[in-house]
Structure formats: structure tokens, C-alpha cells
Motif scaffolding. Structure first.
Motif, PDB file in Angstrom:
ATOM      1  N   GLU A 159     -57.402  45.949 -28.434  1.00 56.27           N
ATOM      2  CA  GLU A 159     -58.131  45.524 -29.631  1.00 56.27           C
ATOM      3  C   GLU A 159     -59.579  45.984 -29.558  1.00 56.27           C
ATOM      4  O   GLU A 159     -60.163  46.425 -30.557  1.00 56.27           O
ATOM      5  CB  GLU A 159     -58.063  44.004 -29.778  1.00 56.27           C
ATOM      6  N   PHE A 160     -60.163  45.886 -28.385  1.00 59.21           N
ATOM      7  CA  PHE A 160     -61.548  46.306 -28.186  1.00 59.21           C
ATOM      8  C   PHE A 160     -61.699  47.796 -28.479  1.00 59.21           C
ATOM      9  O   PHE A 160     -62.665  48.221 -29.135  1.00 59.21           O
ATOM     10  CB  PHE A 160     -61.966  46.010 -26.741  1.00 59.21           C
ATOM     11  N   GLU A 161     -60.739  48.587 -28.026  1.00 56.44           N
ATOM     12  CA  GLU A 161     -60.756  50.023 -28.284  1.00 56.44           C
ATOM     13  C   GLU A 161     -60.697  50.319 -29.775  1.00 56.44           C
ATOM     14  O   GLU A 161     -61.436  51.151 -30.298  1.00 56.44           O
ATOM     15  CB  GLU A 161     -59.546  50.681 -27.601  1.00 56.44           C
ATOM     16  N   ILE A 172     -58.147  53.905 -40.081  1.00 63.77           N
ATOM     17  CA  ILE A 172     -56.982  53.464 -39.297  1.00 63.77           C
ATOM     18  C   ILE A 172     -56.155  54.667 -38.851  1.00 63.77           C
ATOM     19  O   ILE A 172     -55.713  54.754 -37.694  1.00 63.77           O
ATOM     20  CB  ILE A 172     -56.112  52.493 -40.125  1.00 63.77           C
ATOM     21  N   ALA A 173     -55.950  55.612 -39.750  1.00 63.97           N
ATOM     22  CA  ALA A 173     -55.161  56.808 -39.420  1.00 63.97           C
ATOM     23  C   ALA A 173     -55.831  57.627 -38.314  1.00 63.97           C
ATOM     24  O   ALA A 173     -55.161  58.120 -37.389  1.00 63.97           O
ATOM     25  CB  ALA A 173     -54.963  57.663 -40.671  1.00 63.97           C
ATOM     26  N   GLN A 174     -57.137  57.775 -38.394  1.00 68.30           N
ATOM     27  CA  GLN A 174     -57.863  58.535 -37.371  1.00 68.30           C
ATOM     28  C   GLN A 174     -57.826  57.833 -36.023  1.00 68.30           C
ATOM     29  O   GLN A 174     -57.687  58.482 -34.979  1.00 68.30           O
ATOM     30  CB  GLN A 174     -59.314  58.741 -37.823  1.00 68.30           C
ATOM     31  N   ILE A 175     -57.936  56.502 -36.053  1.00 69.00           N
ATOM     32  CA  ILE A 175     -57.875  55.745 -34.793  1.00 69.00           C
ATOM     33  C   ILE A 175     -56.491  55.868 -34.181  1.00 69.00           C
ATOM     34  O   ILE A 175     -56.343  56.032 -32.959  1.00 69.00           O
ATOM     35  CB  ILE A 175     -58.221  54.260 -35.037  1.00 69.00           C
ATOM     36  N   GLN A 178     -56.262  59.158 -32.547  1.00 67.57           N
ATOM     37  CA  GLN A 178     -57.116  59.193 -31.361  1.00 67.57           C
ATOM     38  C   GLN A 178     -56.472  58.472 -30.182  1.00 67.57           C
ATOM     39  O   GLN A 178     -56.541  58.926 -29.033  1.00 67.57           O
ATOM     40  CB  GLN A 178     -58.466  58.537 -31.686  1.00 67.57           C
ATOM     41  N   LEU A 179     -55.828  57.320 -30.467  1.00 64.31           N
ATOM     42  CA  LEU A 179     -55.276  56.495 -29.401  1.00 64.31           C
ATOM     43  C   LEU A 179     -53.774  56.716 -29.189  1.00 64.31           C
ATOM     44  O   LEU A 179     -53.173  56.049 -28.349  1.00 64.31           O
ATOM     45  CB  LEU A 179     -55.533  55.014 -29.718  1.00 64.31           C
ATOM     46  N   ASN A 180     -53.219  57.621 -29.974  1.00 70.30           N
ATOM     47  CA  ASN A 180     -51.788  57.924 -29.861  1.00 70.30           C
ATOM     48  C   ASN A 180     -50.929  56.683 -30.095  1.00 70.30           C
ATOM     49  O   ASN A 180     -50.006  56.375 -29.337  1.00 70.30           O
ATOM     50  CB  ASN A 180     -51.478  58.548 -28.489  1.00 70.30           C
ATOM     51  N   ARG A 181     -51.278  55.937 -31.135  1.00 68.04           N
ATOM     52  CA  ARG A 181     -50.510  54.771 -31.561  1.00 68.04           C
ATOM     53  C   ARG A 181     -50.142  54.936 -33.024  1.00 68.04           C
ATOM     54  O   ARG A 181     -50.726  55.762 -33.733  1.00 68.04           O
ATOM     55  CB  ARG A 181     -51.319  53.477 -31.387  1.00 68.04           C
ATOM     56  N   THR A 185     -49.478  49.748 -35.778  1.00 67.83           N
ATOM     57  CA  THR A 185     -49.936  49.057 -34.563  1.00 67.83           C
ATOM     58  C   THR A 185     -51.454  48.883 -34.567  1.00 67.83           C
ATOM     59  O   THR A 185     -51.973  47.808 -34.258  1.00 67.83           O
ATOM     60  CB  THR A 185     -49.503  49.842 -33.314  1.00 67.83           C
ATOM     61  N   VAL A 186     -52.156  49.944 -34.922  1.00 63.28           N
ATOM     62  CA  VAL A 186     -53.614  49.884 -34.964  1.00 63.28           C
ATOM     63  C   VAL A 186     -54.080  48.848 -35.981  1.00 63.28           C
ATOM     64  O   VAL A 186     -54.999  48.061 -35.722  1.00 63.28           O
ATOM     65  CB  VAL A 186     -54.206  51.267 -35.297  1.00 63.28           C
ATOM     66  N   SER A 187     -53.440  48.822 -37.149  1.00 61.80           N
ATOM     67  CA  SER A 187     -53.808  47.852 -38.185  1.00 61.80           C
ATOM     68  C   SER A 187     -53.581  46.420 -37.706  1.00 61.80           C
ATOM     69  O   SER A 187     -54.419  45.538 -37.915  1.00 61.80           O
ATOM     70  CB  SER A 187     -52.992  48.115 -39.455  1.00 61.80           C
TER      71      SER A 187
END
Length: 216
Positions: A159-161, A172-175, A178-181, A185-187
Motif C-alpha cells: 500500500e505504501f508503494e 492507477i494504470a501506470q502504477i 510500474q509494480l507489475n500488478r 489490485t492497485v486500486s
């Protein structure tokens, strides 16, 4: 020095009258209007924005703008050029911290001397955030900082990342890339972090992170 243009909002007429008389007694302050409802305040401010709005925290008689944090957040978002000073009987550090997270310029406890309102306006005129003395005392400061740290420490590493990249301005898409998720999941991780930090919007989230220097 130009007079500081102030609008007062309180659902008690006695408070409005007393505060208006006090502030206009030689402090280079002009109280341009007083209101007993939030709707009246909002209508006036849209046409005649003052320098500062001084509002009670509890304004229970308005069904449109409500009161408390919801109303404060509305004012900060709708009138970003106007400084907001909140009067309240509530000294709960959780509530007071949330008010500063929302972007208020200062909080004055109603149980403190009336002179604190003047001190707050002097700080605001100098573009300095005002904290009430009882909230700045060692015990209060420690309590506030502990509370903020608990909120931050409750975040998981993932979550911190996510928040770090979000505050940098990534979508959200860029994150996710970046994190390969996955974007889902990121949302979910961002929403979970928002719940833990007790913020309800992206704007509040960014203000909280930047204001508390989480990623500095």
C-alpha cells in the motif's frame, strides 16, 4: 496595511455578535458579514470571497452542506483562495488532526481565551498555520504525532508503494505497470490505504501525504 476581510459563521447569534464586536475593535479586521447557516455563507462567498472564513465546527441546521468535516472539506475544495479558521468545543486530537489534514488554516478551541482568535488571524495574515496552545503542548503534540504515525504505520508495504507513486502523479494504470500488478489490485490497495489513513477522496489523500511529509 489593508484590513483583513473576515466572514463569521455560527448558529448562535450571541456568539456572532460578540465575536464581531471583539474583532472590529482596533485589530485592522473588517467583519464583512455574519451568517447563522452554511447555505447563506456559501451563497455569499461565491459572489464575495473574503480573506478568511471563521466557522463553527457544528452547524447542525443545514441539510445541504451538513457540518463537521464534510462541511469543512467542502469549503476548502470550493474556495481554495479563502483561508478557513474553525471554532470548536471538540479537542479530540483525531478530529483536530483531520481538520488540518483537510486543509484548514487554523483551529481555535471555544474554551480558550477569545484573544486566541486574534492570534490565529495574525498568524493567518502572515500565511502561517495556527495551532491552539493547548494542542501544541508537549502532551498534545506527542499525542497528535503518535496518532498520525499510527495511521501511517498501519499501511502495508505494498500500500505504501502504491501511495508513493500515486502522490507523484501516476495513474492507477501506470502504477500497475510500474509494480507489475493488475490495475484492480492497485486500486484495491489504494482504497485500503485511504481507509487506514481516514481520507475520503484523492485530494484528501494527496494533502495528507504531502502535508505530513510521508515521502520526503
Amino acid at each position: 496595511m489593508e484590513k483583513l476581510r473576515v466572514v463569521l459563521v455560527d448558529d448562535h447569534q450571541v456568539v456572532l455578535a460578540g465575536l464581531k464586536d471583539y474583532l472590529q475593535d482596533g485589530f485592522n479586521i473588517e467583519v464583512v458579514a455574519t451568517f447563522a447557516t452554511t447555505s447563506e455563507l456559501v451563497s455569499f462567498t461565491k459572489a464575495n470571497p473574503p480573506d478568511v472564513i471563521i466557522t463553527d465546527y457544528n452547524m447542525p441546521n443545514d441539510e445541504v452542506h451538513k457540518d463537521g468535516l464534510r462541511f469543512v472539506d467542502y469549503l476548502v475544495r470550493t474556495f481554495p483562495q479563502v483561508k478557513l479558521l474553525v471554532l470548536t468545543m471538540i479537542s479530540n486530537p483525531m478530529i483536530v488532526s483531520a481538520l488540518y489534514d483537510a486543509g484548514v488554516a487554523g483551529v481555535v478551541f471555544k474554551q480558550d481565551p477569545l484573544s486566541e482568535v486574534r492570534a490565529a488571524l495574525q498568524a493567518i495574515r502572515a500565511n502561517i498555520r495556527y495551532y491552539p496552545p493547548s494542542f501544541q503542548s508537549d502532551g498534545r503534540r506527542d499525542e497528535r504525532e503518535i496518532f498520525l504515525q499510527q495511521r501511517i504505520n498501519s499501511l502495508s508495504p505494498r500500500e505504501f508503494e502504491v501511495l508513493r507513486y500515486f502522490v507523484e502523479g501516476k495513474s492507477i494504470a501506470q502504477i500497475a505497470e510500474q509494480l507489475n500488478r493488475s490495475a484492480k489490485t492497485v486500486s484495491l490497495q489504494k482504497n485500503s490505504a485511504m481507509r487506514k489513513l481516514n481520507v475520503e477522496s484523492n485530494q484528501e489523500l494527496i494533502r495528507f501525504c504531502v502535508g505530513n511529509h510521508i515521502f520526503d
